[in-house]
Scaffold this motif. Structure first.
Motif, PDB file in Angstrom:
ATOM      1  N   PRO A  42       0.613  -1.241  -0.046  1.00 14.25           N
ATOM      2  CA  PRO A  42       0.050   0.088  -0.174  1.00 14.25           C
ATOM      3  C   PRO A  42       0.764   1.155   0.081  1.00 14.25           C
ATOM      4  N   LEU A  88       6.943   3.845  -6.854  1.00 12.41           N
ATOM      5  CA  LEU A  88       5.725   4.770  -7.553  1.00 12.41           C
ATOM      6  C   LEU A  88       5.620   5.767  -6.381  1.00 12.41           C
ATOM      7  N   PHE A 105      -5.660  11.641  -5.467  1.00 18.54           N
ATOM      8  CA  PHE A 105      -4.331  11.367  -5.978  1.00 18.54           C
ATOM      9  C   PHE A 105      -4.184  11.697  -7.470  1.00 18.54           C
ATOM     10  N   GLY A 106      -2.780  12.027  -7.854  1.00 13.46           N
ATOM     11  CA  GLY A 106      -2.353  12.016  -9.054  1.00 13.46           C
ATOM     12  C   GLY A 106      -2.149  10.593  -9.764  1.00 13.46           C
ATOM     13  N   GLU A 107      -1.782  10.774 -10.758  1.00 13.36           N
ATOM     14  CA  GLU A 107      -1.392   9.487 -11.600  1.00 13.36           C
ATOM     15  C   GLU A 107       0.050   8.698 -11.004  1.00 13.36           C
ATOM     16  N   TRP A 110       6.593   7.044 -11.587  1.00 12.22           N
ATOM     17  CA  TRP A 110       7.546   5.782 -11.402  1.00 12.22           C
ATOM     18  C   TRP A 110       8.929   6.219 -11.360  1.00 12.22           C
TER      19      TRP A 110
ATOM     20  N   TYR B  37     -10.390   3.131  -2.391  1.00 12.07           N
ATOM     21  CA  TYR B  37      -9.572   3.343  -3.476  1.00 12.07           C
ATOM     22  C   TYR B  37      -9.445   2.167  -4.433  1.00 12.07           C
ATOM     23  N   GLN B  39      -7.141   0.951  -7.641  1.00 10.77           N
ATOM     24  CA  GLN B  39      -5.687   1.179  -8.264  1.00 10.77           C
ATOM     25  C   GLN B  39      -5.515   0.160  -9.529  1.00 10.77           C
ATOM     26  N   SER B  41      -3.358  -1.315 -12.947  1.00 10.53           N
ATOM     27  CA  SER B  41      -1.935  -1.468 -13.050  1.00 10.53           C
ATOM     28  C   SER B  41      -1.349  -0.172 -13.721  1.00 10.53           C
ATOM     29  N   SER B  42      -1.943   0.729 -14.155  1.00 13.56           N
ATOM     30  CA  SER B  42      -1.409   1.934 -14.374  1.00 13.56           C
ATOM     31  C   SER B  42      -1.099   2.813 -13.315  1.00 13.56           C
ATOM     32  N   GLY B  43      -1.363   2.549 -11.963  1.00 13.08           N
ATOM     33  CA  GLY B  43      -0.744   3.191 -11.022  1.00 13.08           C
ATOM     34  C   GLY B  43      -1.965   3.886 -10.203  1.00 13.08           C
ATOM     35  N   GLU B  44      -2.561   4.842 -10.899  1.00 10.11           N
ATOM     36  CA  GLU B  44      -3.469   5.909 -10.385  1.00 10.11           C
ATOM     37  C   GLU B  44      -4.336   5.360  -9.386  1.00 10.11           C
ATOM     38  N   MET B  45      -4.606   6.132  -7.964  1.00  7.72           N
ATOM     39  CA  MET B  45      -5.342   5.612  -7.160  1.00  7.72           C
ATOM     40  C   MET B  45      -6.636   6.581  -7.315  1.00  7.72           C
ATOM     41  N   PHE B  47     -10.471   7.471  -6.305  1.00 11.71           N
ATOM     42  CA  PHE B  47     -11.167   7.372  -5.148  1.00 11.71           C
ATOM     43  C   PHE B  47     -12.854   6.863  -5.543  1.00 11.71           C
ATOM     44  N   PHE B  91      -8.020  -0.676  -2.224  1.00 12.19           N
ATOM     45  CA  PHE B  91      -7.431  -0.334  -0.742  1.00 12.19           C
ATOM     46  C   PHE B  91      -8.714   0.185  -0.187  1.00 12.19           C
ATOM     47  N   PHE B 103      -3.253   3.337   4.868  1.00 12.75           N
ATOM     48  CA  PHE B 103      -3.948   2.274   3.952  1.00 12.75           C
ATOM     49  C   PHE B 103      -3.758   0.771   4.719  1.00 12.75           C
ATOM     50  N   ALA B 105      -3.680  -3.360   3.258  1.00 14.73           N
ATOM     51  CA  ALA B 105      -2.790  -3.959   2.487  1.00 14.73           C
ATOM     52  C   ALA B 105      -3.259  -4.267   1.050  1.00 14.73           C
TER      53      ALA B 105
END
Lengths: 114, 113
Positions: A42, A88, A105-107, A110, B37, B39, B41-45, B47, B91, B103, B105
Protein backbone atom coordinates in the motif's frame (compact mmCIF):
# COMPACT_ATOMS: atom_id res chain seq x y z
CA UNK A 1 -9.35 12.46 -15.43
CA UNK A 2 -7.48 13.28 -12.26
CA UNK A 3 -7.20 16.93 -11.28
CA UNK A 4 -3.85 16.31 -9.63
CA UNK A 5 -1.12 16.38 -12.26
CA UNK A 6 2.26 14.79 -11.72
CA UNK A 7 5.37 15.07 -13.87
CA UNK A 8 7.29 13.22 -15.04
CA UNK A 9 5.36 9.99 -15.39
CA UNK A 10 8.55 7.97 -15.54
CA UNK A 11 12.02 8.89 -14.29
CA UNK A 12 15.25 6.93 -14.38
CA UNK A 13 18.12 8.45 -12.41
CA UNK A 14 21.56 7.50 -11.25
CA UNK A 15 22.54 7.47 -7.61
CA UNK A 16 24.54 10.68 -7.99
CA UNK A 17 21.86 12.60 -9.87
CA UNK A 18 19.65 15.39 -8.63
CA UNK A 19 16.11 15.38 -9.96
CA UNK A 20 12.68 16.62 -8.95
CA UNK A 21 9.15 15.30 -9.08
CA UNK A 22 6.46 17.91 -9.61
CA UNK A 23 2.81 18.01 -8.66
CA UNK A 24 0.09 20.54 -9.38
CA UNK A 25 -3.55 20.84 -8.40
CA UNK A 26 -6.11 23.50 -9.26
CA UNK A 27 -8.91 22.45 -6.97
CA UNK A 28 -8.13 25.10 -4.36
CA UNK A 29 -7.02 22.42 -1.93
CA UNK A 30 -4.90 23.50 1.03
CA UNK A 31 -3.39 20.15 1.99
CA UNK A 32 -0.95 18.30 -0.25
CA UNK A 33 0.78 14.98 0.24
CA UNK A 34 3.58 12.77 -0.99
CA UNK A 35 3.18 9.00 -0.74
CA UNK A 36 5.65 6.29 -1.71
CA UNK A 37 4.41 2.94 -2.96
CA UNK A 38 6.56 -0.13 -3.48
CA UNK A 39 5.38 -3.00 -5.66
CA UNK A 40 2.48 -4.98 -4.18
CA UNK A 41 2.37 -2.75 -1.10
CA UNK A 42 0.00 0.00 0.00
CA UNK A 43 1.04 3.64 -0.29
CA UNK A 44 3.07 4.96 2.63
CA UNK A 45 2.80 8.55 3.73
CA UNK A 46 5.98 10.59 3.38
CA UNK A 47 5.09 14.26 3.81
CA UNK A 48 2.06 16.45 4.38
CA UNK A 49 1.82 20.16 3.66
CA UNK A 50 -1.04 22.04 5.22
CA UNK A 51 -1.57 25.65 4.15
CA UNK A 52 1.87 25.56 2.53
CA UNK A 53 3.61 24.55 5.73
CA UNK A 54 5.17 21.15 6.32
CA UNK A 55 2.99 19.52 8.95
CA UNK A 56 4.04 15.87 8.79
CA UNK A 57 7.38 14.29 7.94
CA UNK A 58 7.25 10.56 8.45
CA UNK A 59 10.94 10.24 9.28
CA UNK A 60 11.85 10.31 5.62
CA UNK A 61 15.59 10.28 4.80
CA UNK A 62 17.02 13.68 3.95
CA UNK A 63 17.81 12.58 0.40
CA UNK A 64 14.11 13.35 -0.17
CA UNK A 65 13.38 17.04 0.19
CA UNK A 66 9.84 18.37 -0.23
CA UNK A 67 8.97 21.89 -1.26
CA UNK A 68 5.66 23.70 -1.50
CA UNK A 69 6.23 26.91 -3.52
CA UNK A 70 2.54 27.86 -3.37
CA UNK A 71 -0.84 26.37 -2.58
CA UNK A 72 -1.09 24.70 -6.00
CA UNK A 73 2.38 23.23 -6.34
CA UNK A 74 4.30 20.53 -4.54
CA UNK A 75 7.76 19.32 -5.44
CA UNK A 76 9.86 16.44 -4.24
CA UNK A 77 13.58 16.98 -4.72
CA UNK A 78 15.67 13.85 -5.04
CA UNK A 79 19.40 13.62 -4.39
CA UNK A 80 21.79 10.72 -3.84
CA UNK A 81 19.03 8.13 -3.95
CA UNK A 82 19.54 4.42 -3.52
CA UNK A 83 18.19 1.63 -5.73
CA UNK A 84 15.75 0.69 -2.96
CA UNK A 85 14.13 4.10 -3.42
CA UNK A 86 12.75 2.89 -6.73
CA UNK A 87 8.98 3.06 -6.37
CA UNK A 88 5.79 4.78 -7.47
CA UNK A 89 5.57 8.25 -5.95
CA UNK A 90 2.05 9.53 -5.55
CA UNK A 91 1.10 13.13 -5.00
CA UNK A 92 -2.30 13.92 -3.55
CA UNK A 93 -4.37 16.81 -2.28
CA UNK A 94 -7.43 17.44 -0.14
CA UNK A 95 -9.50 20.45 0.80
CA UNK A 96 -7.76 20.53 4.14
CA UNK A 97 -6.53 18.11 6.75
CA UNK A 98 -9.84 17.17 8.33
CA UNK A 99 -10.70 13.49 8.46
CA UNK A 100 -13.86 13.90 6.39
CA UNK A 101 -12.11 15.34 3.36
CA UNK A 102 -11.29 13.00 0.53
CA UNK A 103 -7.71 12.80 -0.63
CA UNK A 104 -7.38 12.88 -4.42
CA UNK A 105 -4.36 11.33 -6.04
CA UNK A 106 -2.41 12.01 -9.18
CA UNK A 107 -1.39 9.30 -11.62
CA UNK A 108 1.97 8.89 -9.96
CA UNK A 109 5.59 9.12 -11.01
CA UNK A 110 7.40 5.84 -11.53
CA UNK A 111 10.96 6.27 -10.29
CA UNK A 112 13.82 3.90 -11.06
CA UNK A 113 17.20 4.46 -9.41
CA UNK A 114 20.10 2.76 -11.17
CA UNK B 1 -2.28 4.16 16.31
CA UNK B 2 -4.69 3.39 13.56
CA UNK B 3 -4.70 0.07 11.80
CA UNK B 4 -6.54 -1.13 8.74
CA UNK B 5 -6.84 -4.83 7.89
CA UNK B 6 -7.78 -6.35 4.57
CA UNK B 7 -7.71 -10.11 4.94
CA UNK B 8 -8.28 -11.06 1.30
CA UNK B 9 -5.07 -10.78 -0.74
CA UNK B 10 -6.94 -11.86 -3.87
CA UNK B 11 -10.55 -12.29 -4.93
CA UNK B 12 -12.19 -13.64 -8.05
CA UNK B 13 -15.69 -12.80 -9.25
CA UNK B 14 -17.69 -13.69 -12.31
CA UNK B 15 -18.68 -10.83 -14.58
CA UNK B 16 -22.09 -9.34 -13.66
CA UNK B 17 -22.01 -10.81 -10.16
CA UNK B 18 -21.62 -8.89 -6.90
CA UNK B 19 -18.52 -9.07 -4.75
CA UNK B 20 -17.69 -7.95 -1.21
CA UNK B 21 -14.20 -6.82 -0.23
CA UNK B 22 -13.55 -6.90 3.50
CA UNK B 23 -12.01 -4.19 5.63
CA UNK B 24 -11.71 -3.88 9.38
CA UNK B 25 -10.12 -1.04 11.24
CA UNK B 26 -8.98 -0.10 14.67
CA UNK B 27 -9.02 3.38 16.12
CA UNK B 28 -9.57 5.10 19.43
CA UNK B 29 -10.83 8.29 17.78
CA UNK B 30 -14.55 9.03 17.64
CA UNK B 31 -14.21 11.08 14.47
CA UNK B 32 -12.72 9.40 11.44
CA UNK B 33 -13.30 8.82 7.76
CA UNK B 34 -13.22 5.56 5.85
CA UNK B 35 -12.36 5.45 2.16
CA UNK B 36 -12.02 2.95 -0.64
CA UNK B 37 -9.69 3.43 -3.58
CA UNK B 38 -9.17 1.48 -6.77
CA UNK B 39 -5.71 1.16 -8.28
CA UNK B 40 -5.42 -0.26 -11.80
CA UNK B 41 -2.08 -1.42 -13.10
CA UNK B 42 -1.43 2.09 -14.45
CA UNK B 43 -0.84 3.21 -10.87
CA UNK B 44 -3.41 5.92 -10.34
CA UNK B 45 -5.34 5.77 -7.05
CA UNK B 46 -8.99 6.35 -7.92
CA UNK B 47 -11.32 7.43 -5.12
CA UNK B 48 -14.47 5.30 -4.99
CA UNK B 49 -16.47 5.97 -1.84
CA UNK B 50 -16.38 7.62 1.58
CA UNK B 51 -18.07 6.89 4.91
CA UNK B 52 -17.86 9.21 7.91
CA UNK B 53 -17.85 7.75 11.39
CA UNK B 54 -20.97 9.70 12.32
CA UNK B 55 -22.89 8.78 9.18
CA UNK B 56 -25.79 6.51 10.07
CA UNK B 57 -26.56 5.42 6.55
CA UNK B 58 -24.28 3.32 4.39
CA UNK B 59 -22.63 5.26 1.60
CA UNK B 60 -23.43 4.43 -2.01
CA UNK B 61 -21.88 5.62 -5.26
CA UNK B 62 -23.31 4.01 -8.36
CA UNK B 63 -22.32 0.33 -8.32
CA UNK B 64 -20.30 0.79 -5.14
CA UNK B 65 -21.70 0.63 -1.64
CA UNK B 66 -20.01 0.59 1.72
CA UNK B 67 -21.36 -1.77 4.36
CA UNK B 68 -20.49 0.14 7.53
CA UNK B 69 -20.79 -1.70 10.83
CA UNK B 70 -19.41 0.67 13.42
CA UNK B 71 -19.64 -1.63 16.43
CA UNK B 72 -17.71 -4.30 14.54
CA UNK B 73 -15.34 -1.70 13.11
CA UNK B 74 -15.82 -2.96 9.61
CA UNK B 75 -16.25 -1.09 6.34
CA UNK B 76 -16.73 -3.61 3.55
CA UNK B 77 -16.96 -2.52 -0.08
CA UNK B 78 -19.69 -4.10 -2.18
CA UNK B 79 -19.40 -3.91 -5.95
CA UNK B 80 -22.57 -4.87 -7.75
CA UNK B 81 -22.76 -6.15 -11.34
CA UNK B 82 -18.99 -6.59 -11.72
CA UNK B 83 -17.40 -5.52 -14.98
CA UNK B 84 -14.11 -6.58 -16.55
CA UNK B 85 -12.80 -3.07 -15.95
CA UNK B 86 -13.23 -3.58 -12.21
CA UNK B 87 -10.16 -5.82 -12.16
CA UNK B 88 -7.64 -3.90 -10.04
CA UNK B 89 -6.18 -3.52 -6.55
CA UNK B 90 -8.61 -2.14 -4.00
CA UNK B 91 -7.42 -0.34 -0.91
CA UNK B 92 -9.37 0.47 2.21
CA UNK B 93 -8.11 3.56 4.02
CA UNK B 94 -8.85 5.48 7.16
CA UNK B 95 -8.25 9.03 8.17
CA UNK B 96 -8.27 10.14 11.78
CA UNK B 97 -8.63 13.81 12.66
CA UNK B 98 -6.02 15.77 10.75
CA UNK B 99 -4.02 15.03 7.68
CA UNK B 100 -2.82 11.46 7.69
CA UNK B 101 -4.51 8.73 5.69
CA UNK B 102 -3.36 5.16 6.16
CA UNK B 103 -4.06 2.21 3.92
CA UNK B 104 -4.75 -1.48 4.31
CA UNK B 105 -2.65 -4.03 2.46
CA UNK B 106 -5.09 -4.17 -0.43
CA UNK B 107 -7.14 -6.81 -2.22
CA UNK B 108 -6.52 -7.75 -5.84
CA UNK B 109 -9.83 -8.29 -7.58
CA UNK B 110 -10.01 -10.26 -10.80
CA UNK B 111 -13.24 -10.27 -12.78
CA UNK B 112 -13.69 -13.33 -14.95
CA UNK B 113 -15.63 -13.17 -18.24
Amino acid sequence: DTEVTQTPKHLVMGMTNKKSLKCEQHMGHRAMYWYKQKAKKPPELMFVYSYEKLSINESVPSRFSPECPNSSLLNLHLHALQPEDSALYLCASSQDGRSGNTIYFGEGSWLTVV
Amino acid sequence: AQKITQTQPGMFVQEKEAVTLDCTYDTSDQSYGLFWYKQPSSGEMIFLIYQGSYDEQNATEGRYSLNFQKARKSANLVISASQLGDSAMYFCAMRERYNDMRFGAGTRLTVKP
